[in-house]
Design a protein around this motif. Structure first.
Motif, PDB file in Angstrom:
ATOM      1  N   ARG A  55      26.921 -27.931 -32.814  1.00  0.00           N
ATOM      2  CA  ARG A  55      26.276 -26.999 -31.852  1.00  0.00           C
ATOM      3  C   ARG A  55      26.392 -26.983 -30.198  1.00  0.00           C
ATOM      4  NH1 ARG A  55      21.469 -26.722 -29.307  1.00  0.00           N
ATOM      5  NH2 ARG A  55      21.248 -28.903 -29.839  1.00  0.00           N
ATOM      6  N   VAL A  56      27.062 -27.731 -30.362  1.00  0.00           N
ATOM      7  CA  VAL A  56      27.525 -28.844 -28.866  1.00  0.00           C
ATOM      8  C   VAL A  56      29.046 -28.650 -28.460  1.00  0.00           C
ATOM      9  CG1 VAL A  56      24.879 -29.797 -28.152  1.00  0.00           C
ATOM     10  CG2 VAL A  56      27.032 -30.634 -29.257  1.00  0.00           C
ATOM     11  N   ALA A  60      30.821 -22.662 -24.869  1.00  0.00           N
ATOM     12  CA  ALA A  60      29.879 -21.336 -24.354  1.00  0.00           C
ATOM     13  C   ALA A  60      29.155 -22.262 -23.386  1.00  0.00           C
ATOM     14  CB  ALA A  60      28.601 -21.581 -25.283  1.00  0.00           C
ATOM     15  N   SER A  61      28.568 -21.179 -22.682  1.00  0.00           N
ATOM     16  CA  SER A  61      27.554 -21.320 -21.471  1.00  0.00           C
ATOM     17  C   SER A  61      26.276 -19.854 -21.332  1.00  0.00           C
ATOM     18  CB  SER A  61      28.694 -20.851 -19.923  1.00  0.00           C
ATOM     19  OG  SER A  61      28.253 -21.261 -19.002  1.00  0.00           O
ATOM     20  N   ARG A  62      25.218 -20.897 -20.897  1.00  0.00           N
ATOM     21  CA  ARG A  62      24.154 -19.536 -21.179  1.00  0.00           C
ATOM     22  C   ARG A  62      23.683 -20.232 -19.797  1.00  0.00           C
ATOM     23  NH1 ARG A  62      24.898 -21.941 -26.035  1.00  0.00           N
ATOM     24  NH2 ARG A  62      25.263 -20.031 -27.957  1.00  0.00           N
ATOM     25  N   ARG A  63      22.586 -19.272 -19.568  1.00  0.00           N
ATOM     26  CA  ARG A  63      21.718 -19.888 -18.248  1.00  0.00           C
ATOM     27  C   ARG A  63      20.152 -19.442 -18.630  1.00  0.00           C
ATOM     28  NH1 ARG A  63      22.024 -20.155 -12.907  1.00  0.00           N
ATOM     29  NH2 ARG A  63      24.492 -20.101 -12.383  1.00  0.00           N
ATOM     30  N   ARG A  64      19.580 -20.218 -18.184  1.00  0.00           N
ATOM     31  CA  ARG A  64      18.123 -20.179 -18.016  1.00  0.00           C
ATOM     32  C   ARG A  64      17.131 -20.095 -16.639  1.00  0.00           C
ATOM     33  NH1 ARG A  64      15.080 -22.509 -22.796  1.00  0.00           N
ATOM     34  NH2 ARG A  64      16.130 -20.797 -23.994  1.00  0.00           N
ATOM     35  N   ARG A  69      23.849 -24.017 -18.499  1.00  0.00           N
ATOM     36  CA  ARG A  69      24.248 -24.617 -19.127  1.00  0.00           C
ATOM     37  C   ARG A  69      25.459 -24.211 -20.010  1.00  0.00           C
ATOM     38  NH1 ARG A  69      22.310 -26.715 -24.900  1.00  0.00           N
ATOM     39  NH2 ARG A  69      21.904 -28.391 -24.649  1.00  0.00           N
ATOM     40  N   ALA A  70      26.311 -25.865 -20.054  1.00  0.00           N
ATOM     41  CA  ALA A  70      27.358 -25.402 -20.673  1.00  0.00           C
ATOM     42  C   ALA A  70      28.312 -26.733 -21.879  1.00  0.00           C
ATOM     43  CB  ALA A  70      28.361 -25.941 -19.478  1.00  0.00           C
ATOM     44  N   THR A  71      28.553 -26.059 -22.908  1.00  0.00           N
ATOM     45  CA  THR A  71      28.296 -27.201 -23.796  1.00  0.00           C
ATOM     46  C   THR A  71      29.901 -27.027 -24.257  1.00  0.00           C
ATOM     47  OG1 THR A  71      28.220 -25.067 -25.591  1.00  0.00           O
ATOM     48  CG2 THR A  71      26.587 -26.178 -24.668  1.00  0.00           C
ATOM     49  N   VAL A  89      26.973 -29.819 -20.145  1.00  0.00           N
ATOM     50  CA  VAL A  89      26.973 -30.537 -19.263  1.00  0.00           C
ATOM     51  C   VAL A  89      26.190 -28.951 -17.390  1.00  0.00           C
ATOM     52  CG1 VAL A  89      28.023 -30.515 -16.257  1.00  0.00           C
ATOM     53  CG2 VAL A  89      29.472 -31.065 -18.716  1.00  0.00           C
ATOM     54  N   GLU A  90      24.988 -29.776 -17.284  1.00  0.00           N
ATOM     55  CA  GLU A  90      24.167 -28.948 -16.910  1.00  0.00           C
ATOM     56  C   GLU A  90      24.470 -28.651 -15.614  1.00  0.00           C
ATOM     57  OE1 GLU A  90      20.011 -29.935 -19.588  1.00  0.00           O
ATOM     58  OE2 GLU A  90      20.110 -30.202 -17.689  1.00  0.00           O
ATOM     59  N   PHE A  91      24.483 -27.197 -14.579  1.00  0.00           N
ATOM     60  CA  PHE A  91      23.846 -27.003 -13.315  1.00  0.00           C
ATOM     61  C   PHE A  91      23.112 -26.389 -13.108  1.00  0.00           C
ATOM     62  CE2 PHE A  91      28.436 -26.997 -15.491  1.00  0.00           C
ATOM     63  CZ  PHE A  91      29.413 -27.137 -14.944  1.00  0.00           C
ATOM     64  N   HIS A  92      22.963 -27.248 -12.128  1.00  0.00           N
ATOM     65  CA  HIS A  92      21.024 -27.127 -11.640  1.00  0.00           C
ATOM     66  C   HIS A  92      21.717 -26.354 -10.149  1.00  0.00           C
ATOM     67  CE1 HIS A  92      18.807 -29.549 -14.478  1.00  0.00           C
ATOM     68  NE2 HIS A  92      19.808 -29.663 -14.866  1.00  0.00           N
TER      69      HIS A  92
END
Length: 225
Positions: A55-56, A60-64, A69-71, A89-92
Motif C-alpha cells: 500500500r505504501v 500517491a499523494s493525499r491531503r488531510r 501524505r506522499a507514499t 513522507v508527511e508534509f505538515h
C-alpha cells in the motif's frame, strides 16, 4: 577508506540501494549476498512484509487537514551515495513558514535491539534534505505488530552513524567481496540462511583459508627447489 561521504558522485547509476544500510547493520554478509551475488530467498516473513508494504509502495499523494501524505516517494542523495524509496513522507503545513517534512518508515515486526531501522530512516531524511533544501529534524518508525509509531530525532550522533554505515556499505559493494558467515541473533529468521549456511561455514572458513595458505606456501617452495 570508509568515512565521509563522497561528494563527487553525480550519476544515479553509482548510487547504492538505501535499504542496504539496514541490512548491513544486521549482517554485512547479507548485503553482499543480496547485492553482489544477487541471491534472494523468499520466506513467510519477507512475503508478509512485502504484502504489508504494497500500500505504501505505490506513488500517491493525499491531503488531510494540514498534512499532505506522499507514499512511494523515490529519494536519493549524491552526498550519501544512496537511492531508494520512502514509504511515507508527511508534509505538515505551517502558517507563514515552509512545510515540516516528516518521513515515516513502515516495518512489519517490532522494535529491534540494533539501530538498523533508525539508520535507514535517517538516510531517508538526509536524502530529503538534499533534494528539498530543508532541514528534516525528526521522523517515525511504524511497527506493524504493535500498530504504533516510534518517533526518531535525527541528532548529530545518528546522522554521523548513518554517513559511516553508508560509506562502509559502498566500500563493501565496490570491493565485490562477500564476508565470511558469522552467526548472529538474526540468523534463525533470515530468509537467506539456507544459502548463507552460517552454522556450516562460519567456523570452517578460517580452516579452509589456513589450508589454502599452506598449500600455496608448499607449492611456492616446490617451484623454488
Amino acid at each position: 577508506m570508509a568515512g565521509a561521504a563522497d561528494d563527487s558522485l553525480r550519476d544515479e547509476a553509482e548510487l547504492i540501494p538505501l535499504s542496504a544500510l539496514q541490512h548491513y547493520v544486521v549482517c554485512p554478509r547479507q548485503v553482499a549476498l543480496i547485492h553482489t551475488e544477487q541471491q534472494w530467498e523468499e520466506s513467510a516473513e519477507t512475503a508478509d512484509g512485502r504484502i504489508q508494504h504494497a500500500r505504501v509502495d505505490q506513488p500517491a499523494s493525499r491531503r488531510r487537514d494540514v498534512v499532505r501524505r506522499a507514499t512511494g516517494l523515490t529519494v536519493r542523495s549524491f552526498a550519501l551515495g544512496v537511492i531508494g524509496r520512502a514509504d511515507v513522507v508527511e508534509f505538515h503545513r505551517r502558517k507563514g513558514a515552509a512545510d515540516t517534512v516528516f518521513p515515516v518508515e513502515h516495518k512489519r515486526g517490532r522494535p529491534k535491539r540494533h539501530d538498523g531501522d533508525r539508520v535507514q530512516l535517517c538516510a531517508q531524511a538526509l536524502c530529503l534534505e538534499e533534494m528539498l533544501g530543508v532541514t528534516v529534524a525528526a521522523g517515525a518508525l511504524f511497527y506493524g505488530q504493535q500498530r504504533r509509531r516510534i518517533d526518531v530525532a535525527f541528532d548529530d550522533a545518528l546522522r554521523e552513524r548513518t554517513r559511516q554505515v553508508a560509506a562502509e556499505v559502498r566500500e563493501l559493494l565496490a570491493s565485490g567481496r562477500t564476508p565470511q558467515p558469522v552467526p548472529c541473533p538474526a540468523c534463525p529468521k533470515c530468509s537467506l540462511k539456507p544459502r548463507c549456511r552460517p552454522d556450516q561455514l562460519g567456523a570452517g572458513g578460517g580452516r579452509v583459508a589456513a589450508y589454502l595458505r599452506r598449500r600455496l606456501a608448499a607449492d611456492a617452495g616446490e617451484s623454488e627447489a
